[in-house]
Each structure stands twice: as C-alpha cells, then as structure tokens.
Enzyme design. Structure first.
Site, PDB file in Angstrom:
ATOM      1  N   HIS A  15       0.863  -1.188   0.000  1.00 36.31           N
ATOM      2  CA  HIS A  15       0.000   0.000   0.000  1.00 36.31           C
ATOM      3  C   HIS A  15       0.896   1.234   0.000  1.00 36.31           C
ATOM      4  O   HIS A  15       1.474   1.596   1.017  1.00 36.31           O
ATOM      5  CB  HIS A  15      -0.905   0.013   1.234  1.00 36.31           C
ATOM      6  N   HIS A  17       1.540   5.354  -1.713  1.00 37.10           N
ATOM      7  CA  HIS A  17       1.181   6.533  -2.517  1.00 37.10           C
ATOM      8  C   HIS A  17       2.457   7.148  -3.073  1.00 37.10           C
ATOM      9  O   HIS A  17       3.358   7.526  -2.307  1.00 37.10           O
ATOM     10  CB  HIS A  17       0.449   7.563  -1.654  1.00 37.10           C
ATOM     11  N   LYS A 101      -9.159  -0.593  -6.216  1.00 34.45           N
ATOM     12  CA  LYS A 101      -9.269   0.087  -4.929  1.00 34.45           C
ATOM     13  C   LYS A 101     -10.654   0.684  -4.752  1.00 34.45           C
ATOM     14  O   LYS A 101     -11.140   1.423  -5.612  1.00 34.45           O
ATOM     15  CB  LYS A 101      -8.218   1.195  -4.833  1.00 34.45           C
ATOM     16  N   HIS A 138     -10.550   0.895   1.523  1.00 32.91           N
ATOM     17  CA  HIS A 138     -10.399   1.868   2.599  1.00 32.91           C
ATOM     18  C   HIS A 138     -11.644   1.716   3.469  1.00 32.91           C
ATOM     19  O   HIS A 138     -12.717   2.211   3.135  1.00 32.91           O
ATOM     20  CB  HIS A 138     -10.292   3.289   2.041  1.00 32.91           C
ATOM     21  N   ASP A 250       1.314   2.720   3.579  1.00 33.50           N
ATOM     22  CA  ASP A 250       0.419   3.857   3.329  1.00 33.50           C
ATOM     23  C   ASP A 250       1.213   5.158   3.342  1.00 33.50           C
ATOM     24  O   ASP A 250       0.679   6.209   3.695  1.00 33.50           O
ATOM     25  CB  ASP A 250      -0.726   3.896   4.336  1.00 33.50           C
TER      26      ASP A 250
END
Length: 347
Positions: A15, A17, A101, A138, A250
């Site tokens: 996970h 970004h 997602k 999420h 994350d």
C-alpha cells in the site's frame, strides 16, 4: 544474545502513494531502494480509472526510477460508480491492473470520485471474484453521524460483513487497519480470502500523538490514530505470524504547506524509514523471527506472486531520521519520525 544483523528477503509494500510529477520523482527513490514491488494507489487527480491511464502512470513511475533499479510498480484501478466490469476484466487480463481500490466517496484524500454504494459496483465485484482480482478497501464509514474514531468499526458491520457474504469468492484486503475490532475481524475469518495491511504509524503511536503539546499535523492520517488498546491489538496482530497480516506503509507525501494549514491534508510520509520502524516494533515485541513473514512473504502469497529472491540486511546501528526532503521548487516534505533515532540501519 542481542541480534546485531538481520537479513531477510526483500520486502514489498502492499500500500503506497507515489503521487505524480515532481512529488513522484522526489519520493520514489526511497521506496525503490528498499522494496521489490509496491501496490501503487490510484487516487491521483484525475484518478486512475482505466487500463490506459494505469499503464501511462506505470511508465511515468518507471521513467522516474534511479538507474539500475529493479523496483516493480503494481497498478490499481480506482473504482467509481460508473466503472465498467468489462474494463476491469480487460485491464486485469492485460496486466495493467493488479487490484482495484474501493474508496467510499469522501472517506479520505482525493476520494471524491469514489463509490457511493456497494450496489453501484455489484457487477464489478462479481467480475472481480470470477477472475481472482483482489479488492482493496479503505474501510471507513462516511456516515456523518458516525464519530471519526468509530468509522472503521462501523464499516466492518455495515459494509464489509455483507459484502463478504454477497461475494463469497472475492479476495479482499482491508487496508491500513487501525482498531482491535478490525484485527479481530480478520483473525476470525478462516476462508483465506481476507487480509489486512498495517502501517508503521498505527503500530508506534496512539491518538495522543496528534495532540502532544498542541496540534501535530504530521501525525494526522486517515484512518486516524486510535486509542492505546487498539495500538496494542495491532502490534499483536502484526507480530502474530498469521498470514493474513502484512506490510503496507500507506506512505503518503504532502508538502509541509499542505499539512500545516487551516485544513491540513491527511497522510504520513514514511517511505524512508518504514522498514526500520517496523523492525523496531517487532524487536520490542520479541518477534524478530516473524518479521520476514510480515514484510516479505505474506503479501506475496496472498496476491499469488513469488517472494523476491534478493535480500536486504539491517545492522544494529543508531540512525537519526532526517527532518525533511527538499523539492526543487523550495517546498519540503516532512518525514515520519523526523529528528528521532532508530536502533536499526538498512545497509
């Protein structure tokens, strides 16, 4: 006898970004140095909703890698109410998508295009269970009547439980879990199709960190940090050796002006020190022997991929975390644990 070095198979980040453009180029080297693969989140502006967009984003990531890097980005599809099941099938078959997602609309950063109702994506979820494509969730309720600290628990009962019953073959990752209830929910599942990622910040801190001496925006993430009992439950889950739990940082970079503002962005940039932070937690829990499974094996097994062949080595040598990384335009990104000293250094 105290362990002085630890060598494990190269981990993966399930996970992550990476953002785009200048931010991408600034933060990617940190992940590429440590991880073999990463599941890259699709919540750009505009979001990555098609196979063509995913392949184009992957090419931008590959183009920003340091020379000689073998890092592999695994792309995801941002689900919308209008997502076409045929596009999902085609993108998965072509290797453009590793997963899809599901952001409940309005739940987190750049989630305004997300799913407003599970019924709206029923055809997509049916197709995904048929082809074995993982759904990444999420897991927070967006009901404004639900307290911000209770949104994950509310989601488990109101949304996730019915979803799993409705799609009995769908593989699901409940991402960045934050509560004892979520850890217990995953532990009680015996199907092997439900898993969870856990972040370093939720293992190291409770919600007091956000308010220590004032508002601390660099500890603000979504889902938000919870009570101490939840942190302890997550540590037990992560270090349990159970295959349903694996690493997902994350890591989510924002420049300091976006974090330190009247309405600061949610997200903690941990890419540079995440592995050392996780390793510190595992040592504190007397579970160094289970770190490799959490970091390198469980996620690959769940996704049906082979573990990485390469290894990485940690040395017991104090490492002081630098305060920030600098962007070419003069902006800065503050790092997780800035100014702190960790007991492990990555060779």
């Amino acid at each position: 006898m105290t362990v002085q070095t630890l060598t494990i198979r190269r981990p993966d980040d399930w996970h992550l970004h990476l953002r785009d453009d200048e931010l991408l180029r600034a933060v990617l080297p940190a992940s590429a140095r440590q991880f073999g693969r990463a599941v890259v989140m699709p919540n750009l502006k505009p979001p990555v909703t098609t196979a063509q967009a995913a392949m184009a984003y992957r090419e931008r990531i590959l183009g920003a890698l340091p020379p000689g890097s073998a890092f592999t980005p695994l792309m995801t599809c941002y689900l919308c109410d209008t997502t076409d099941p045929a596009d999902i099938r085609a993108g998965f078959d072509a290797g453009a998508f590793a997963a899809a997602k599901l952001y409940p609309a309005g739940a987190t950063t750049h989630s305004e295009y997300g799913v407003t109702s599970i019924d709206r994506v029923a055809g997509v979820l049916s197709a995904m269970q048929d082809i074995g494509m993982p759904l990444l969730i999420h897991g927070e309720s967006t009901d404004p009547a639900v307290d911000v600290f209770d949104r994950e628990t509310a989601f488990l009962h109101a949304t996730l439980q019915p979803l799993l019953a409705r799609y009995p073959r769908l593989k699901v990752v409940l991402e960045h879990i934050t509560t004892a209830e979520a850890a217990d929910f995953v532990m009680r599942d015996s199907s092997g199709r439900l898993a969870a990622t856990i972040t370093p910040q939720h293992l190291m801190f409770n919600r007091n960190a956000i308010f220590a001496g004032g508002i601390r925006p660099h500890y603000y993430c979504l889902p938000v940090l919870k009570r101490e009992r939840h942190r302890l439950a997550l540590r037990r889950a992560a270090t349990s050796g159970l295959p349903a739990f694996f690493l997902g940082t994350d890591s989510a970079p924002h420049d300091t002006t976006a974090k330190e503002s009247a309405c600061g962005c949610a997200g903690i940039f941990s890419a540079h020190v995440a592995l050392q932070a996780y390793l510190t937690v595992f040592e504190e829990e007397d579970a160094l022997g289970r770190f490799e499974a959490f970091a390198s094996d469980n996620g690959a097994r769940f996704y049906g991929m082979p573990p990485n062949r390469e290894t990485i080595t940690f040395h017991r040598r104090p490492m002081r975390v630098t305060e920030q990384i600098d962007l070419p335009d003069g902006r800065h990104i503050r790092q997780f644990l800035a100014g702190e000293t960790l007991p492990w250094t990555l060779a």
